[in-house]
Design an enzyme around this catalytic site. Sequence first.
Site, mmCIF file in Angstrom:
data_model
loop_
_atom_site.group_PDB
_atom_site.id
_atom_site.type_symbol
_atom_site.label_atom_id
_atom_site.label_comp_id
_atom_site.label_asym_id
_atom_site.label_seq_id
_atom_site.Cartn_x
_atom_site.Cartn_y
_atom_site.Cartn_z
ATOM 1 N N PHE A 135 0.842 -1.187 0.000
ATOM 2 C CA PHE A 135 0.000 0.000 0.000
ATOM 3 C C PHE A 135 0.877 1.236 0.000
ATOM 4 C CE2 PHE A 135 -4.443 1.366 1.254
ATOM 5 C CZ PHE A 135 -5.090 0.469 0.424
ATOM 6 N N GLN A 180 -7.634 14.809 4.478
ATOM 7 C CA GLN A 180 -7.083 13.972 3.416
ATOM 8 C C GLN A 180 -8.045 13.864 2.241
ATOM 9 O OE1 GLN A 180 -6.445 9.410 3.678
ATOM 10 N NE2 GLN A 180 -4.412 10.277 3.634
ATOM 11 N N HIS A 199 -8.527 11.716 -0.778
ATOM 12 C CA HIS A 199 -8.069 10.463 -1.364
ATOM 13 C C HIS A 199 -7.888 10.688 -2.855
ATOM 14 C CE1 HIS A 199 -7.898 6.280 -2.569
ATOM 15 N NE2 HIS A 199 -7.874 5.904 -1.313
ATOM 16 N N LEU A 259 -15.342 6.068 -3.314
ATOM 17 C CA LEU A 259 -13.952 5.643 -3.235
ATOM 18 C C LEU A 259 -13.576 4.540 -4.226
ATOM 19 C CD1 LEU A 259 -11.441 6.195 -1.558
ATOM 20 C CD2 LEU A 259 -12.111 4.295 -0.082
ATOM 21 N N GLU A 273 -7.173 2.139 -2.902
ATOM 22 C CA GLU A 273 -5.746 2.242 -3.193
ATOM 23 C C GLU A 273 -5.160 0.877 -3.577
ATOM 24 O OE1 GLU A 273 -3.933 4.726 -0.302
ATOM 25 O OE2 GLU A 273 -1.946 3.881 -0.561
ATOM 26 N N ARG A 323 -0.855 9.467 0.042
ATOM 27 C CA ARG A 323 -2.052 9.945 -0.649
ATOM 28 C C ARG A 323 -2.021 11.430 -0.972
ATOM 29 N NH1 ARG A 323 -6.514 6.500 2.809
ATOM 30 N NH2 ARG A 323 -6.193 4.575 1.653
ATOM 31 N N HIS A 350 -11.842 12.493 2.079
ATOM 32 C CA HIS A 350 -11.868 11.110 2.549
ATOM 33 C C HIS A 350 -11.698 10.959 4.057
ATOM 34 C CE1 HIS A 350 -11.395 6.826 2.234
ATOM 35 N NE2 HIS A 350 -10.165 6.836 2.699
ATOM 36 N N ARG A 403 -2.493 10.721 6.628
ATOM 37 C CA ARG A 403 -2.600 9.336 7.055
ATOM 38 C C ARG A 403 -2.222 8.401 5.919
ATOM 39 N NH1 ARG A 403 -6.393 5.392 6.442
ATOM 40 N NH2 ARG A 403 -7.951 6.769 5.527
#
Lengths: 253, 751
Positions: B137, B264, B266, B280, B283, B339, B405, B440
């Site tokens: 990730f 954040q 995304h 969404l 990822e 991100r 997000h 994050r």
Amino acid sequence: MGYKGKFKVWRGDASGGDLKDFEVEINEGEVVLDIIHRLQATQAPDMACRWNCKAGKCGSCSAEINGKPRLMCMTRMSTFEQDETVTVTPLRTFPVIKDLVTDVGFNYAKAREVKSFTPPKDLLPGEYRMQQIDVERSQEFRKCIECYLCQNTCHAVRDHEENKDNFSGPRYLMRVAELDMHPLDTADRKNSAQEEHGLGFCNITKCCTEVCPEHIRITDNALIPMKERVVDRKYDPLVWLGNKIRRRTSSDA
Amino acid sequence: MTDNTENTENAVGTKSTEPVERHSYDVVVIGAGGAGLRAAIEARHAGKRVAVISKSLFGKAHTVMAEGGAAAAMGNVNPKDNWQVHFRDTMRGGKFLNHFRMAELHAKEAPDRIWELETWGALFDRTKEGKISQRNFGGHEYPRLAHVGDRTGLELIRTLQQRVVALQQEDKASTGDYEANLRVFAETTIVRLLKDASGRIAGAVGYYRETGQFVVFEAPAVIMATGGIGRSYTVTSNSWEYTGDGHALALLAGAALVNMEFVQFHPTGMVWPPSVKGILVTESVRGDGGVLRNSEGKRFMFDYVPDVFRKQYAETEEEADRWYDDQENNRRPPELLPRDEVARSINSEVKAGRGTPNGGVFLDVSTRLPAEEIRRRLPSMYHQFKELADVDITAQPMEVGPTCHYVMGGIEVDPDTQGTVVPGLYAAGECSGGMHGSNRLGGNSLSDLLVFGRRAGLHAAEYIDGLGTAGKPAVAAADVDAALEEALAPLANADGENPYTLHHELQVTMNTLVGIIRKPEEVSEALTKLEEFKPRRTKVGAAGGRRFNPGWHVALDLRNMLIVSECVAKAALEREESRGGHTRDDHPAMSSKWRQINLICSLNEDGSGIDLKHQPIPTIRPDLLGLFEVSELQKYFTDEELTVLGDSAEPVAEAKPAGEAKPAAEPEVKSEPATESKAEAKSEPEAKPEAKTEPAPIPGQSNGEKAADTAADKVAEKSTEKSATAEAEEQTAQAEAEAQTEDAETAAEEK
């Protein structure tokens, strides 16, 4: 590209109600839930409906659309003709609270009656070893988003209120199967599937599978195999004989 | 507006005639997502009677939306992984603004929290040896995310839900009542926290959505676990529940919020059709090989690797592609940058005219994996695109763009106990702040809510034990009456302004003026608008009765959304640097001075708005700093901060008098217990003026020719002279550079 569409939405509560007509703007790419939201924002601010994720992942916005149990967030307006009236009603199997919101407490009550996962006592956290191929069967059932469309559709309760006490419905029979197929679960669930959760009520019409938005093969992969496991137990002559001789209880075996 | 005659029997009740239901518990957990359920389970394990308040049905919380996985350094796939590596990745991802102690606890405890889930029935995907499989990730050095396909959040919530049921079954067996010690109040919204005369938490008051009837919970400990704030934005991946309730309720009760400017976006939300905009796209698509391309077919992320990350990321497509099979000898593809970097890069491409027709970029996995493999690894994404957009992701690229997000900022808590400055008030999960710093990493949220949910439950239970004979704090009747009156106001004003209209205006304001790229004049404009919204909010009306009336619910949620929006905007205007989830058009660089500062929001004297103050960031323990190479730290820290590292840091430290360095830190580090330290911080002269000094722009390293200096940079980076810090800042600016000229972006696409 927008157009004026016709909607009928059931409005009312436990004491009664009826279909109300709406004319509402509809735009490209929208789903039924978008239209319900537009009605709330522009014409009926107190119209009750449940929703959360709007992406088919939480299973909150279940309703019957033109008579078919569906998720409103996954029903695209492009599946209807522009001059077609779209009728949205609450799930029929559960008592209405208001408008499209029903009391789904039946499902939570049934969920509590399924004996929880029972791991081997001597296995510590971090020591669990399972092969992918062995977890896949139960993983399919754990895709369930608990939208209760299968529970709503199953004729064993949809048309028979009196069966609700003795029948847990496809979702929770599938939960029993999920645990029975869990590689490390140690509880015996065959007898309870039949005797407490009413597996015998299921006569494999596959309506549950048909409405499942997650495309889980509830009947083929959970209910039928579970029926076979129960049958193996109940009607196996050797097991029958053993039971006669030793009065085995459901908890051994 | 008028077809609701059948609800007349639900006419507005008044507080004088209405009996209010009361319940008494040891712990009330507000929120039934991952953090809330994990907290409730722990408090129940500790022998407490616990109520869980859920705004929607039990098991529907936003946690189900988490797709990729839960990060935990179990080392199942790459045995070199351990908590130190996870800690480093988390701090890098948050650009060193994270509360180091939370990042440490998180990295250390996450594996136990995951393994524990297996004992409650979770079925993660497996490795060949039968262990929990782990996937790659963004920002994680090794494959680290425990997952179940792309529906990990669902597995998590279901497992916790079923653990709650298991505990209820135990109670049923021993007491005859499933709900003797642990009860879930579904579809219940809390409107106010209650305190006793001495300022301790005494309970909470809310209403049942189904009936509109009020309910009072008396409890000495309340745990906030309400999630995020995304509903204040138009384009968001968040559900209706994300109205910042926990943030606002805690603030109104006297707690503080930390670093609310960090939101954040995304990088990959759906952009078409308009009605699904923002939903969404996990990822994992990139983790499993998916690549981002612009309309010219170019893998543009290679152009956007900021200097601080250059060491860890591939420079050519060939190297990036080799990495999937051989991670020892190759560096990661830049699609897997944290991100914030990816979101800004996409934003820049679109603004430069290289976007898709619908204003996104292409995310392609169809040319990267066999169709069968895509359907197996990414089943939800396959269905989502098939059913909502008529796109077959095994044959076509997806169109994606940034979506609001997650909020990194949140309720300020003690890193060990999750306690706030208000005695008895705890917070965990997204609504708490500090853990993730300015950004994050994907996968760190599911592990965060398990680790800190458990800690909150545990310490709330300990707090109650510590109350001893002093007794439970008492709820004041007047506070309950005031809360009821406030909640009933919209119903008494049926002809007032439509709450949906005000909500929409708020969303557009935040989306366009306080979005990914922030300009001070726009943020100021947003603040002006928010001030205009405040009086309008008090005059919104809700037609219809109290029974399940969404218009009324929106009217009540607006208060919370306005509060958190003000916090985000005020903090965004104050922080004059760009870092993680906060990008300032006029201050594109990261500043070491600003890294030392947390921005703290609290309610002002008369309750009409937000006060903002600077507070020094806790000093990172030297042993944790020692986990990084000095050359890396120099990109983030001031020279004097690094003197604690001793000899290794000498070249940078030389110019500064050692005395200026922060005291080398308390070795045992219970670190900054918020409860005490905050009181001091308030009276402390603030670091403010100094913080404002922007490092002078460094000549050289001009923006624009990124592609050209890619290779050169790697070499340059190894030489760690003093200019490294400044250079780093300059470099970070690069990614944003193109974005600057344009505007507050994505928002504009608001339909």
